[in-house]
Write a protein that holds these residues in place. Sequence first.
Motif, PDB file in Angstrom:
ATOM      1  N   ALA A   1       0.834  -1.205   0.000  1.00 49.44           N
ATOM      2  CA  ALA A   1       0.000   0.000   0.000  1.00 49.44           C
ATOM      3  C   ALA A   1       0.865   1.250   0.000  1.00 49.44           C
ATOM      4  CB  ALA A   1      -0.935  -0.001   1.215  1.00 49.44           C
ATOM      5  N   LEU A   2       2.005   1.178   0.650  1.00 56.26           N
ATOM      6  CA  LEU A   2       2.913   2.326   0.741  1.00 56.26           C
ATOM      7  C   LEU A   2       3.869   2.417  -0.445  1.00 56.26           C
ATOM      8  CD1 LEU A   2       3.819   1.893   4.518  1.00 56.26           C
ATOM      9  CD2 LEU A   2       2.408   3.724   3.535  1.00 56.26           C
ATOM     10  N   SER A   3       3.718   1.488  -1.408  1.00 58.54           N
ATOM     11  CA  SER A   3       4.596   1.422  -2.585  1.00 58.54           C
ATOM     12  C   SER A   3       6.041   1.120  -2.223  1.00 58.54           C
ATOM     13  CB  SER A   3       4.525   2.722  -3.398  1.00 58.54           C
ATOM     14  OG  SER A   3       3.213   2.958  -3.853  1.00 58.54           O
ATOM     15  N   LYS A   4       6.247   0.527  -1.069  1.00 56.66           N
ATOM     16  CA  LYS A   4       7.575   0.060  -0.691  1.00 56.66           C
ATOM     17  C   LYS A   4       7.794  -1.363  -1.205  1.00 56.66           C
ATOM     18  CE  LYS A   4       8.197   3.729   1.929  1.00 56.66           C
ATOM     19  NZ  LYS A   4       9.159   4.797   1.555  1.00 56.66           N
ATOM     20  N   ALA A   5       6.709  -2.085  -1.361  1.00 62.09           N
ATOM     21  CA  ALA A   5       6.737  -3.425  -1.932  1.00 62.09           C
ATOM     22  C   ALA A   5       5.821  -3.424  -3.144  1.00 62.09           C
ATOM     23  CB  ALA A   5       6.269  -4.458  -0.909  1.00 62.09           C
ATOM     24  N   THR A   6       6.105  -4.294  -4.092  1.00 63.44           N
ATOM     25  CA  THR A   6       5.314  -4.345  -5.316  1.00 63.44           C
ATOM     26  C   THR A   6       4.731  -5.733  -5.521  1.00 63.44           C
ATOM     27  OG1 THR A   6       7.320  -4.856  -6.601  1.00 63.44           O
ATOM     28  CG2 THR A   6       6.655  -2.543  -6.469  1.00 63.44           C
ATOM     29  N   SER A   7       3.745  -5.800  -6.391  1.00 63.05           N
ATOM     30  CA  SER A   7       3.154  -7.077  -6.784  1.00 63.05           C
ATOM     31  C   SER A   7       3.520  -7.345  -8.248  1.00 63.05           C
ATOM     32  CB  SER A   7       1.632  -7.029  -6.625  1.00 63.05           C
ATOM     33  OG  SER A   7       1.063  -6.150  -7.584  1.00 63.05           O
ATOM     34  N   TRP A   8       3.231  -8.548  -8.702  1.00 61.41           N
ATOM     35  CA  TRP A   8       3.497  -8.889 -10.104  1.00 61.41           C
ATOM     36  C   TRP A   8       2.821  -7.900 -11.045  1.00 61.41           C
ATOM     37  CZ3 TRP A   8       6.697 -12.906 -11.552  1.00 61.41           C
ATOM     38  CH2 TRP A   8       7.016 -13.856 -10.571  1.00 61.41           C
ATOM     39  N   ALA A   9       1.599  -7.480 -10.674  1.00 64.41           N
ATOM     40  CA  ALA A   9       0.820  -6.615 -11.558  1.00 64.41           C
ATOM     41  C   ALA A   9       1.357  -5.188 -11.638  1.00 64.41           C
ATOM     42  CB  ALA A   9      -0.638  -6.591 -11.098  1.00 64.41           C
ATOM     43  N   ASP A  10       2.263  -4.824 -10.737  1.00 61.19           N
ATOM     44  CA  ASP A  10       2.831  -3.470 -10.755  1.00 61.19           C
ATOM     45  C   ASP A  10       3.890  -3.290 -11.832  1.00 61.19           C
ATOM     46  OD1 ASP A  10       1.349  -2.397  -8.613  1.00 61.19           O
ATOM     47  OD2 ASP A  10       2.670  -3.369  -7.169  1.00 61.19           O
ATOM     48  N   HIS A  11       4.269  -4.373 -12.498  1.00 57.62           N
ATOM     49  CA  HIS A  11       5.374  -4.303 -13.445  1.00 57.62           C
ATOM     50  C   HIS A  11       4.954  -4.735 -14.843  1.00 57.62           C
ATOM     51  CE1 HIS A  11       8.088  -3.738 -10.050  1.00 57.62           C
ATOM     52  NE2 HIS A  11       7.486  -4.738  -9.455  1.00 57.62           N
ATOM     53  N   GLN A  12       5.622  -4.177 -15.840  1.00 53.70           N
ATOM     54  CA  GLN A  12       5.478  -4.640 -17.207  1.00 53.70           C
ATOM     55  C   GLN A  12       6.537  -5.706 -17.451  1.00 53.70           C
ATOM     56  OE1 GLN A  12       3.271  -4.144 -19.937  1.00 53.70           O
ATOM     57  NE2 GLN A  12       4.520  -5.945 -20.460  1.00 53.70           N
ATOM     58  N   TRP A  13       6.103  -6.953 -17.546  1.00 53.51           N
ATOM     59  CA  TRP A  13       7.032  -8.071 -17.677  1.00 53.51           C
ATOM     60  C   TRP A  13       7.382  -8.350 -19.128  1.00 53.51           C
ATOM     61  CZ3 TRP A  13       9.368 -10.341 -13.568  1.00 53.51           C
ATOM     62  CH2 TRP A  13       8.851 -10.025 -12.312  1.00 53.51           C
ATOM     63  N   GLU A  14       8.564  -8.875 -19.326  1.00 50.84           N
ATOM     64  CA  GLU A  14       9.012  -9.263 -20.657  1.00 50.84           C
ATOM     65  C   GLU A  14       9.532 -10.698 -20.614  1.00 50.84           C
ATOM     66  OE1 GLU A  14      11.861  -6.412 -22.058  1.00 50.84           O
ATOM     67  OE2 GLU A  14      10.438  -4.735 -21.946  1.00 50.84           O
ATOM     68  N   VAL A  15       9.462 -11.372 -21.766  1.00 50.56           N
ATOM     69  CA  VAL A  15       9.955 -12.742 -21.894  1.00 50.56           C
ATOM     70  C   VAL A  15      10.934 -12.797 -23.057  1.00 50.56           C
ATOM     71  CG1 VAL A  15       9.374 -15.149 -22.352  1.00 50.56           C
ATOM     72  CG2 VAL A  15       7.828 -13.751 -20.983  1.00 50.56           C
ATOM     73  N   ILE A  16      12.114 -13.339 -22.795  1.00 52.96           N
ATOM     74  CA  ILE A  16      13.105 -13.550 -23.850  1.00 52.96           C
ATOM     75  C   ILE A  16      13.139 -15.042 -24.166  1.00 52.96           C
ATOM     76  CG2 ILE A  16      15.537 -13.370 -24.502  1.00 52.96           C
ATOM     77  CD1 ILE A  16      15.793 -11.040 -22.552  1.00 52.96           C
ATOM     78  N   PRO A  17      12.680 -15.440 -25.364  1.00 54.01           N
ATOM     79  CA  PRO A  17      12.670 -16.869 -25.732  1.00 54.01           C
ATOM     80  C   PRO A  17      14.091 -17.420 -25.819  1.00 54.01           C
ATOM     81  CG  PRO A  17      11.249 -15.568 -27.179  1.00 54.01           C
ATOM     82  CD  PRO A  17      12.085 -14.593 -26.406  1.00 54.01           C
ATOM     83  N   PRO A  18      14.228 -18.746 -25.873  1.00 56.77           N
ATOM     84  CA  PRO A  18      15.559 -19.348 -25.919  1.00 56.77           C
ATOM     85  C   PRO A  18      16.351 -18.921 -27.154  1.00 56.77           C
ATOM     86  CG  PRO A  18      13.871 -21.007 -25.480  1.00 56.77           C
ATOM     87  CD  PRO A  18      13.157 -19.760 -25.853  1.00 56.77           C
ATOM     88  N   SER A  19      17.631 -18.635 -26.932  1.00 61.54           N
ATOM     89  CA  SER A  19      18.559 -18.402 -28.043  1.00 61.54           C
ATOM     90  C   SER A  19      19.895 -19.007 -27.640  1.00 61.54           C
ATOM     91  CB  SER A  19      18.708 -16.905 -28.338  1.00 61.54           C
ATOM     92  OG  SER A  19      19.193 -16.207 -27.209  1.00 61.54           O
ATOM     93  N   ILE A  20      20.546 -19.682 -28.582  1.00 62.57           N
ATOM     94  CA  ILE A  20      21.777 -20.416 -28.273  1.00 62.57           C
ATOM     95  C   ILE A  20      22.928 -19.443 -28.030  1.00 62.57           C
ATOM     96  CG2 ILE A  20      23.487 -22.036 -29.169  1.00 62.57           C
ATOM     97  CD1 ILE A  20      21.213 -23.392 -30.724  1.00 62.57           C
ATOM     98  N   LEU A  21      23.523 -19.569 -26.842  1.00 64.32           N
ATOM     99  CA  LEU A  21      24.657 -18.741 -26.450  1.00 64.32           C
ATOM    100  C   LEU A  21      25.653 -19.617 -25.698  1.00 64.32           C
ATOM    101  CD1 LEU A  21      22.691 -15.663 -25.048  1.00 64.32           C
ATOM    102  CD2 LEU A  21      24.102 -15.652 -27.114  1.00 64.32           C
ATOM    103  N   PRO A  22      26.940 -19.262 -25.724  1.00 63.46           N
ATOM    104  CA  PRO A  22      27.910 -20.006 -24.915  1.00 63.46           C
ATOM    105  C   PRO A  22      27.516 -19.964 -23.433  1.00 63.46           C
ATOM    106  CG  PRO A  22      29.032 -18.574 -26.485  1.00 63.46           C
ATOM    107  CD  PRO A  22      27.583 -18.196 -26.521  1.00 63.46           C
TER     108      PRO A  22
END
Length: 366
Positions: free
Chosen positions: A106-127
């Motif tokens: 409530a004090l914005s000191k902690a956040t929930s999953w919904a407070d963020h814009q999430w991104e997903v990086i699919p698999p890519s072959i790397l060393p």
Amino acid sequence: MTSQPTPATTNHDDDTRLHGEYKVPGGKLVVVDLDVVDGRLSGVSLSGDFFLEPDEALPAINASLTGLDAASSAAEIASAVAAGIPEGAVLFGFSAEAVAITVRRALSKATSWADHQWEVIPPSILPTHVNVALDEVLAEEIGAGRRNPTLRFWDWEEPSVVIGSFQSVRNEVDPGGVSRHGITVVRRISGGGAMFMEAGNCITYSLYLPQTLVDGISFADSYAFLDAWVMAALEKLGITAFYVPLNDIATEQGKIGGAAQKRLANGGMLHHVTMSYDIDADKMVEVLRIGKEKLSDKGTRSAKKRVDPLRRQTGLDRSAILLAMQEVFTERYGAAVSRLTEAELDEARKRVEAKFGTDEWLNRVP
């Protein structure tokens, strides 16, 4: 990037009251509405679908929160709540710590999953060295606010062992097996145990997040909290999985994976998991020195029996399991598909040269 609301200070209008919610993993929803007046909590109202006896305990909890410094830590808030709960009161489905998390949200000191814009990086072959370096680079980027919180799936070609930050190379890796099978040995920044990784034989992902998401959640509980979406994805595939404290993921058939974390000074955090898909158990025990003490703690005499691959349990291709995981995460958190930037890749390669690819780093715990 995700921005956080600024707490109100004196207005008691219902439209400007601060509101926080927290769903206890495996428990109930906790909700709090409050104001901040002169830097202290005011008009605190706790609610939710939890159970609490006797009824008088609810106003007692509200009273314990009223007047607290708005800058109080989660531990200080939980302590105040625990002290204010009447003797003999029963809290079912929530706890003093859950109330503290809700207040911090409530004090914005902690956040929930919904407070963020999430991104997903699919698999890519790397060393493998680059994959490990990216964990440090991207966690730092999150802490600095230069990247949205991100889920990244690994991929690689060379057979590898990734040891934990505090493990001894000598104690964990058999040099004969490493040489015989052409294994690349790398040390990561997080703790935990060694990961035996051949191309296509496991599923590895890294979650980069701000520490505000786990504010007030114990170190132990944060593992299951951050992997709830994975359990849902596995359930979708017909697998009922659960956490075995501290950081093992298992089914009734055996262990299928393990998690590790690293929290950075700038507020960023790494949480990553490796799950066995089609592991070569014979080769694994030739490469890793898995001690009798560790096996006895897990209630088994054989390292081979400790790991039960997803391929056998699901009958699905690895790509299908990866896709299901990405879909569940995307649907649950509204994530967008992203990619690694050239700047991030360049920085990771530099860190391989300066740190992760050096004998000094690998053998920092001989």
